[in-house]
Design an enzyme around this catalytic site. Structure first.
Site, short mmCIF file in Angstrom:
data_model
loop_
_atom_site.label_atom_id
_atom_site.label_comp_id
_atom_site.label_asym_id
_atom_site.label_seq_id
_atom_site.Cartn_x
_atom_site.Cartn_y
_atom_site.Cartn_z
N ARG A 96 0.83 -1.21 0.00
CA ARG A 96 0.00 0.00 0.00
C ARG A 96 0.86 1.26 0.00
O ARG A 96 0.44 2.31 -0.46
CB ARG A 96 -0.94 0.01 1.21
N THR A 98 -4.23 -5.84 1.26
CA THR A 98 -3.07 -4.98 1.50
C THR A 98 -3.08 -4.53 2.95
O THR A 98 -4.02 -4.82 3.70
CB THR A 98 -3.08 -3.77 0.55
N CYS A 99 -2.04 -3.80 3.34
CA CYS A 99 -1.92 -3.36 4.73
C CYS A 99 -2.78 -2.12 4.99
O CYS A 99 -3.05 -1.33 4.09
CB CYS A 99 -0.46 -3.04 5.05
N THR A 100 -3.17 -1.96 6.24
CA THR A 100 -3.91 -0.78 6.68
C THR A 100 -3.70 -0.61 8.18
O THR A 100 -3.42 -1.61 8.86
CB THR A 100 -5.42 -0.92 6.34
#
Length: 245
Positions: free
Chosen positions: A144, A211-213
């Site tokens: 991301r 994805t990352c968050t």
């Protein structure tokens, strides 16, 4: 000899002011600390620039070169193309993310994703590649932030948005039907053939983007699910489907 503090404690009256040398020492210490803080700030700033800008530049160059190689291989070969190749199996197109043509390769390890690509899962739940089964889940991951940041705008995806996967022979057109803005990084159920949390209860031909968050962290995962709505054969001009025009 009594200090000013000693004098004040005994008499209750202020003692003599600090000497010029003492004041100079304090000023010097403050000056050094200030310079150290400025230096630390510059180093941190350079690190942020490297992480969020320069790694994108390097990764995009690498991914572009790899993508060009895959397309040259497609153009030079006749007949159906092998889907699972070392160079990449195809390209992901997501207009809402404005991320261009994203090369898709095997694996989701850091050494793969740092190349500015998306990777399909081989572990802990193996992805079902498009066209290889009547049902399954084509599960993908990408960074991301930094290293191409191909899924940086994943939060822009909404229900009904197209997600298109391009192979040598076929366009696979998916439509987003659910999003999960935050879940544990250990939640592998979202990758199952019938992905839990998506709202679907029966087998189908699904795609899952992960994805990352939050942004700039890797604490949680952001998930988007889509379902295949149709396929189109690639013509001689590689005319994209209507969703990409």
């Amino acid at each position: 000899m009594a200090t000013g503090t000693d004098h004040e404690e005994r008499t209750g009256t202020p003692g003599p002011p600090p000497s010029r040398r003492a004041r100079g020492t304090v000023a010097a210490v403050i000056s050094v600390l200030g310079e150290l803080l400025i230096t630390a700030g510059l180093v941190l700033g350079l690190f942020v620039v490297y992480s969020l800008w320069w790694t994108n530049v390097v990764a995009d160059r690498e991914a572009s070169a790899q993508g060009d190689s895959v397309r040259r291989t497609w153009a030079a070969s006749a007949g159906p193309g092998a889907l699972d190749t070392k160079g990449g199996i195809g390209f992901l197109h997501v207009p809402a993310m404005k991320n261009g043509d994203v090369l898709v390769k095997k694996g989701t390890d850091t050494d793969v994703l740092n190349g500015g690509v998306a990777g399909y899962y081989t572990d802990p739940v193996k992805a079902t590649l498009p066209g290889t089964a009547k049902s399954g889940n084509f599960t993908l991951a990408a960074h991301r932030d930094g290293h191409g940041a191909k899924f940086h705008n994943i939060d822009k995806l909404k229900t009904g948005d197209p997600v298109v996967f391009e192979t040598k022979d076929t366009w696979y057109v998916y439509k987003v039907f659910a999003e999960l803005p935050e879940t544990s990084k250990y939640n592998v159920d979202v990758l199952q053939p019938v992905p839990k949390g998506s709202g679907v209860k029966k087998p189908g031909q699904y795609i899952t983007l992960t994805t990352c968050t939050p942004v700039f962290t890797s604490k949680y995962r952001y998930i988007v699910w889509g379902e295949l709505v149709r396929t189109e054969k690639v013509d001689a001009k590689r005319t994209p489907p209507a969703e990409l025009r």
